[in-house]
Design a protein around this motif. Structure first.
Motif, PDB file in Angstrom:
ATOM      1  N   ALA A 335       0.826  -1.205   0.000  1.00  0.00           N
ATOM      2  CA  ALA A 335       0.000   0.000   0.000  1.00  0.00           C
ATOM      3  C   ALA A 335       0.863   1.258   0.000  1.00  0.00           C
ATOM      4  O   ALA A 335       0.539   2.252  -0.668  1.00  0.00           O
ATOM      5  CB  ALA A 335      -0.923  -0.004   1.216  1.00  0.00           C
ATOM      6  N   ALA A 336       1.950   1.226   0.753  1.00  0.00           N
ATOM      7  CA  ALA A 336       2.851   2.383   0.792  1.00  0.00           C
ATOM      8  C   ALA A 336       3.474   2.620  -0.580  1.00  0.00           C
ATOM      9  O   ALA A 336       3.596   3.765  -1.040  1.00  0.00           O
ATOM     10  CB  ALA A 336       3.922   2.170   1.848  1.00  0.00           C
ATOM     11  N   ARG A 337       3.853   1.549  -1.270  1.00  0.00           N
ATOM     12  CA  ARG A 337       4.447   1.708  -2.601  1.00  0.00           C
ATOM     13  C   ARG A 337       3.398   2.181  -3.602  1.00  0.00           C
ATOM     14  O   ARG A 337       3.691   3.009  -4.466  1.00  0.00           O
ATOM     15  CB  ARG A 337       5.096   0.399  -3.048  1.00  0.00           C
ATOM     16  N   TYR A 338       2.177   1.651  -3.515  1.00  0.00           N
ATOM     17  CA  TYR A 338       1.120   2.119  -4.398  1.00  0.00           C
ATOM     18  C   TYR A 338       0.901   3.622  -4.227  1.00  0.00           C
ATOM     19  O   TYR A 338       0.753   4.375  -5.201  1.00  0.00           O
ATOM     20  CB  TYR A 338      -0.185   1.383  -4.083  1.00  0.00           C
ATOM     21  N   THR A 339       0.849   4.051  -2.978  1.00  0.00           N
ATOM     22  CA  THR A 339       0.623   5.479  -2.701  1.00  0.00           C
ATOM     23  C   THR A 339       1.774   6.327  -3.230  1.00  0.00           C
ATOM     24  O   THR A 339       1.565   7.420  -3.779  1.00  0.00           O
ATOM     25  CB  THR A 339       0.456   5.699  -1.190  1.00  0.00           C
ATOM     26  N   PHE A 340       2.988   5.829  -3.078  1.00  0.00           N
ATOM     27  CA  PHE A 340       4.147   6.544  -3.606  1.00  0.00           C
ATOM     28  C   PHE A 340       4.012   6.713  -5.115  1.00  0.00           C
ATOM     29  O   PHE A 340       4.277   7.782  -5.662  1.00  0.00           O
ATOM     30  CB  PHE A 340       5.425   5.782  -3.263  1.00  0.00           C
ATOM     31  N   ARG A 341       3.589   5.664  -5.803  1.00  0.00           N
ATOM     32  CA  ARG A 341       3.444   5.730  -7.259  1.00  0.00           C
ATOM     33  C   ARG A 341       2.377   6.750  -7.661  1.00  0.00           C
ATOM     34  O   ARG A 341       2.563   7.530  -8.594  1.00  0.00           O
ATOM     35  CB  ARG A 341       3.057   4.357  -7.815  1.00  0.00           C
ATOM     36  N   ARG A 342       1.247   6.694  -6.968  1.00  0.00           N
ATOM     37  CA  ARG A 342       0.136   7.574  -7.344  1.00  0.00           C
ATOM     38  C   ARG A 342       0.442   9.045  -7.116  1.00  0.00           C
ATOM     39  O   ARG A 342       0.087   9.892  -7.930  1.00  0.00           O
ATOM     40  CB  ARG A 342      -1.109   7.215  -6.531  1.00  0.00           C
ATOM     41  N   LEU A 343       1.066   9.339  -5.996  1.00  0.00           N
ATOM     42  CA  LEU A 343       1.102  10.725  -5.533  1.00  0.00           C
ATOM     43  C   LEU A 343       2.471  11.399  -5.605  1.00  0.00           C
ATOM     44  O   LEU A 343       2.585  12.560  -5.235  1.00  0.00           O
ATOM     45  CB  LEU A 343       0.603  10.791  -4.082  1.00  0.00           C
ATOM     46  N   PHE A 344       3.493  10.717  -6.066  1.00  0.00           N
ATOM     47  CA  PHE A 344       4.805  11.363  -6.073  1.00  0.00           C
ATOM     48  C   PHE A 344       4.824  12.578  -6.995  1.00  0.00           C
ATOM     49  O   PHE A 344       5.232  13.671  -6.597  1.00  0.00           O
ATOM     50  CB  PHE A 344       5.890  10.367  -6.492  1.00  0.00           C
ATOM     51  N   VAL A 345       4.383  12.396  -8.235  1.00  0.00           N
ATOM     52  CA  VAL A 345       4.381  13.523  -9.176  1.00  0.00           C
ATOM     53  C   VAL A 345       3.452  14.617  -8.681  1.00  0.00           C
ATOM     54  O   VAL A 345       3.783  15.808  -8.718  1.00  0.00           O
ATOM     55  CB  VAL A 345       3.969  13.048 -10.580  1.00  0.00           C
ATOM     56  N   ALA A 346       2.265  14.221  -8.184  1.00  0.00           N
ATOM     57  CA  ALA A 346       1.325  15.214  -7.659  1.00  0.00           C
ATOM     58  C   ALA A 346       1.925  15.959  -6.468  1.00  0.00           C
ATOM     59  O   ALA A 346       1.773  17.175  -6.339  1.00  0.00           O
ATOM     60  CB  ALA A 346       0.035  14.526  -7.240  1.00  0.00           C
ATOM     61  N   GLY A 347       2.604  15.218  -5.598  1.00  0.00           N
ATOM     62  CA  GLY A 347       3.198  15.848  -4.420  1.00  0.00           C
ATOM     63  C   GLY A 347       4.301  16.819  -4.786  1.00  0.00           C
ATOM     64  O   GLY A 347       4.396  17.917  -4.227  1.00  0.00           O
ATOM     65  N   VAL A 348       5.151  16.409  -5.736  1.00  0.00           N
ATOM     66  CA  VAL A 348       6.228  17.301  -6.172  1.00  0.00           C
ATOM     67  C   VAL A 348       5.648  18.560  -6.804  1.00  0.00           C
ATOM     68  O   VAL A 348       6.118  19.681  -6.564  1.00  0.00           O
ATOM     69  CB  VAL A 348       7.158  16.568  -7.161  1.00  0.00           C
ATOM     70  N   THR A 349       4.602  18.390  -7.620  1.00  0.00           N
ATOM     71  CA  THR A 349       3.969  19.548  -8.261  1.00  0.00           C
ATOM     72  C   THR A 349       3.402  20.509  -7.221  1.00  0.00           C
ATOM     73  O   THR A 349       3.573  21.729  -7.317  1.00  0.00           O
ATOM     74  CB  THR A 349       2.850  19.085  -9.197  1.00  0.00           C
TER      75      THR A 349
END
Length: 818
Positions: A335-349
């Motif tokens: 679940a932690a890896r899934y969340t990292f995949r989904r939100l990394f680009v969004a978080g950086v933006t």
């Protein structure tokens, strides 16, 4: 961002052995395949930077609070040595509560206060003035010529005869209303300050200096003696002292924000993790500031608050994805890896938007604001590690309680079916994509914006209150300032015009008459209490040398008469010109330093200078230069703020628009995202007018912060909405999907950030309270504007004409769709 948000639901992996650790991008594999190393690095960084954070200094610097590149400030700095006591000065008034200044017991206390002040490090002793200092002199004309001496008799012993001499000397010196109160119940000590400690060479420590004033000088206060202290150094000292209580507000902010996050997650361990990660971000920031040579000052002390609020609210986004995955049965690591995949680009933006909002402040030519921009950008950059790396990795170990995950999924189902309160709110919001509601909301927003735009025309640049607006009206400093204003004819708000001539040029008739003309023009302003200048001194001295005849109270064309008056005046008042008689100050004492007052005096002086300055190379050059004195420096600062606000708007909105274009790949979507931000800015400026808050150094960053942080909401909502529309969904279905996926997080972010700063409203530091109110308003209004205006504006800008026509007759969206 949208692509990540709307990818197909990832498969449920209940056993970590069934998960391909080689999946995901390179960064994900590096982070999660080396989890212990990541945690160890973060732990070591926290220990090292935490130690550095404990060593950070709290101080302020006078010259870092002013626009050093301003031509006015350049004039002040260039001739600073020739203008003693007209820059950074403290004034101490010693009051006799049971008698007058001629009471021997009072005079003894006054002497002790004077001597203690003289010995405090940082005092420019050469130009310190009081009735006990020999630099303060009296003069009179006798049959033998002009005589004079120090106001305090050299052999003063407190006897009746010596007190009588002192009384006569005070009358002859003309210091009533300046160094002696109009009611004769107090006297003043004027203390110019040095920029650096002469022993250490380090910048003057205002906190330590203020504490010495309290410990050594305020200690003389009693039922019989009152002590009143004003000046920039005392303001800063009081602000630094107030920072201790600000730490309590930081703790309250942590507690309030923690409650909001817990109400969202309903999980103690995950809430504790998010709060700890946000605190770690603050620790890293303070440690880096200390290593980079930055200090905490009354303005940058706000940065840790913001970084904590941003870190905590953004960390909740990670929790949102992990809760959903764990609730469906996915292993916490997966679940932690899934969340990292989904939100990394969004978080950086989102973090880039925050960084942009702060970084644009570097264009403002005020060092303390530039420091604020740099340190806040550093703090947000730190969140890239604590929010995007540390939180997912730590959650892969701790996970989230099963009951909390199940409860969250159940709440999402109820919301999607409209069974919960939030679900019913969502139904009302997606109705805003329809024609009628879109027109109504847009029209209401337009009316409010127009009304606020009219109100905001009353916004003033600078201070709107007397005294120190940075402090509460009932603060000790402002009470002291009010006492001095009531009892002295000359206030501490000084506007200084510098007359520059050639060597010995200040004694010439053309220069003196021009200076006198400016003084008379300024005295006609109702805000001017009095003026003092070389020209006025020469006029009075000339009359005194002619048996006090009023006929001679003039500037004589006879140079020998003027030279005699100049020599006598220079002995009695050595600070009216420099040794070469080339730099002479015209000091204007103002009733207050309000924005309109300072602007009016500045305009009068600059208009006069433009007409009367002689051209370069003239035989007898005369140049009036602006400006020195506390009010002159404030005028220069107000001008810089006025110029900076336009540049800041262009920079913050331009960079935010570019960021939205890159994210959305749509000009219309960018307009939809920016309009709520523009409206919020207008409403905020109207609120400043209603609350009586001026636009100045303390409030200028609020707008940039509000835009940089506020655009996050549009990023969350529009990215999902656009992705859904591009795959064929109608506007209403797409917006409802964005609400279901990110709406709750948007609301949480807005509420959490507002909760993190709203407690500032009770701060003893008024400018921090003002910032807290404005930021709370902007965070909440940006959130509401995004939720309500995004669908309404999308109807007009992001909905094809055929879709709009269809929406007029289409039935309501079925619940089963969402």
């Amino acid at each position: 961002m949208a692509a990540h948000s709307e990818q197909p639901r990832m498969p449920v992996v209940r056993d970590v052995k069934d998960f391909d650790r080689g999946s995901g991008n390179l960064l994900e594999r590096i982070i999660f395949n080396n989890r212990l190393l990541v945690l160890l690095v973060c732990l070591l960084a926290t220990v090292f930077l935490g130690y550095s954070a404990t060593r950070i200094d709290i101080n302020a610097n006078f010259e870092r609070m002013i626009p050093l590149d301003s031509p006015y400030i350049q004039n002040y700095l260039k001739y600073k040595k020739d203008l003693p006591g007209l820059g950074n000065t403290v004034r101490i008034v010693v009051e006799n509560r049971t008698g007058d200044v001629y009471d021997p017991a009072y005079l003894e206390v006054m002497r002790k206060v004077n001597d203690d002040l003289y010995m405090i490090d940082g005092v420019d002793r050469s130009w310190m003035k009081s009735i006990w200092m020999p630099i303060v002199r009296w003069r009179e004309v006798t049959e033998d010529g002009i005589t004079g001496g120090p106001v305090m008799p050299p052999q003063f012993d407190g006897s009746a005869a010596e007190v009588a001499k002192l009384r006569d000397n005070v009358a002859k010196a003309g210091i009533v209303g300046r160094l002696v109160a109009l009611d004769m119940k107090s006297s003043m000590i004027v203390v110019p300050l040095l920029d650096s400690d002469p022993k250490t060479g380090q910048p003057l420590d205002y906190g330590a200096f203020s504490r010495q004033l309290e410990d050594k000088i305020r200690s003389y206060e009693s039922a019989k003696v009152g002590i009143h202290i004003v000046g920039f150094a005392k303001i800063v000292g009081d602000l630094i002292e107030g920072l201790k209580s600000v730490m309590l507000f930081f703790a309250v902010s942590v507690a309030v924000a923690t409650v909001f996050v817990y109400l969202y997650t309903r999980c103690v361990r995950s809430t504790a993790l998010l709060v700890s990660a946000a605190v770690i971000g603050v620790i890293w920031l303070l440690g880096l500031m200390q290593l980079l040579g930055y200090e905490l000052d009354p303005y940058s002390i706000l940065v840790p608050f913001l970084i904590f609020a941003i870190g905590l609210s953004h960390g909740a986004q990670k929790m949102n994805g992990i809760i959903q995955d764990i609730g469906r049965g996915t292993h916490k690591y997966v679940a932690a890896r899934y969340t990292f995949r989904r939100l990394f680009v969004a978080g950086v933006t989102a973090l880039l938007a925050n960084i942009v909002g702060f970084a644009v402040l570097v264009i403002i030519d005020i060092p303390v604001i530039r420091d604020l921009a740099v340190t806040t950008s550093i703090g947000v950059s730190v969140l890239v590690f604590t929010k995007l790396f540390l939180i997912p990795v730590a959650l892969s170990y701790t996970g989230i309680g099963a009951r909390a995950a199940q409860r969250a999924l159940e709440a999402d189902r109820e919301m999607a079916q409209g069974q919960s309160l939030l679900g019913r709110v969502w139904e009302r919001l997606d109705a805003l994509t329809g024609r009628g509601w879109a027109i109504g909301v847009t029209a209401a927003a337009l009316l409010v914006t127009v009304a606020s735009a009219i109100v905001m025309q009353g916004l003033r640049i600078g201070d709107l209150d007397a005294g120190a607006p940075e402090l509460r009206p009932d603060s000790r400093y402002n009470r002291d300032n009010a006492y001095i204003t009531r009892n002295y004819g000359l206030s501490s708000d000084q506007f200084v015009v510098i007359m520059k001539t050639g060597d010995e040029g200040c004694r010439l008739y053309p220069a003196l008459t021009r200076m006198d003309g400016l003084a008379q023009l300024l005295r006609a302003d109702p805000a001017v209490q009095a003026t003092t200048s070389l020209a006025e001194t020469v006029r009075f001295t000339t009359a005194a040398m002619s048996e006090g005849s009023g006929k001679w109270m003039t500037i004589s064309r006879n140079q020998s008469i003027t030279d005699g008056a100049m020599s006598a005046a220079a002995i009695a008042t050595p600070d009216i010109t420099n040794q070469s008689c080339s730099v002479s100050p015209l000091v204007v004492y103002l009733r207050d330093h309000k924005a309109d007052t300072v602007a009016r005096i500045l305009k009068t002086s600059s208009d006069y200078a433009r007409v009367n300055n002689t051209p370069a190379g003239a035989k007898e050059p005369v140049e009036f230069l602006l400006a020195a004195g506390s009010a002159g420096i404030e005028a220069a600062t107000n001008i810089e703020v006025g110029k900076s606000i336009v540049m800041m708007y262009l920079a913050v909105y331009g960079s935010t628009a570019l960021l939205c274009l890159v994210t959305f790949r749509s000009v219309r979507a960018t307009i939809v995202a920016l309009i709520p931000l523009v409206i919020t800015t207008i409403l905020c400026k109207a609120l400043m007018v209603w609350l009586g808050i001026g636009l100045k150094v303390a409030t200028l960053p609020v707008i940039a912060v509000g835009v940089g942080v506020g655009v996050d909401y549009a990023l969350y909502l529009l990215s999902v909405q656009l992705a859904c529309q591009r795959r064929g969904d109608s506007l209403r279905a797409a917006y409802r999907r964005s609400l279901d996926f990110t709406g709750k997080v948007v609301a949480l972010v807005g509420m959490t950030m507002a909760a993190g700063v709203v407690t500032w409203a009770w701060s003893p530091i008024k400018f921090q309270a003002d910032m807290g109110i404005l930021l709370t308003f902007m965070f909440l209004w940006n959130m509401l504007g995004a939720l309500m205006l995004t669908p309404a504006l999308s109807y007009f800008l992001l909905n094809p004409r055929s879709a709009r026509d269809e929406a007029r007759v289409s039935p309501p969206l079925e619940k089963k769709y969402v």
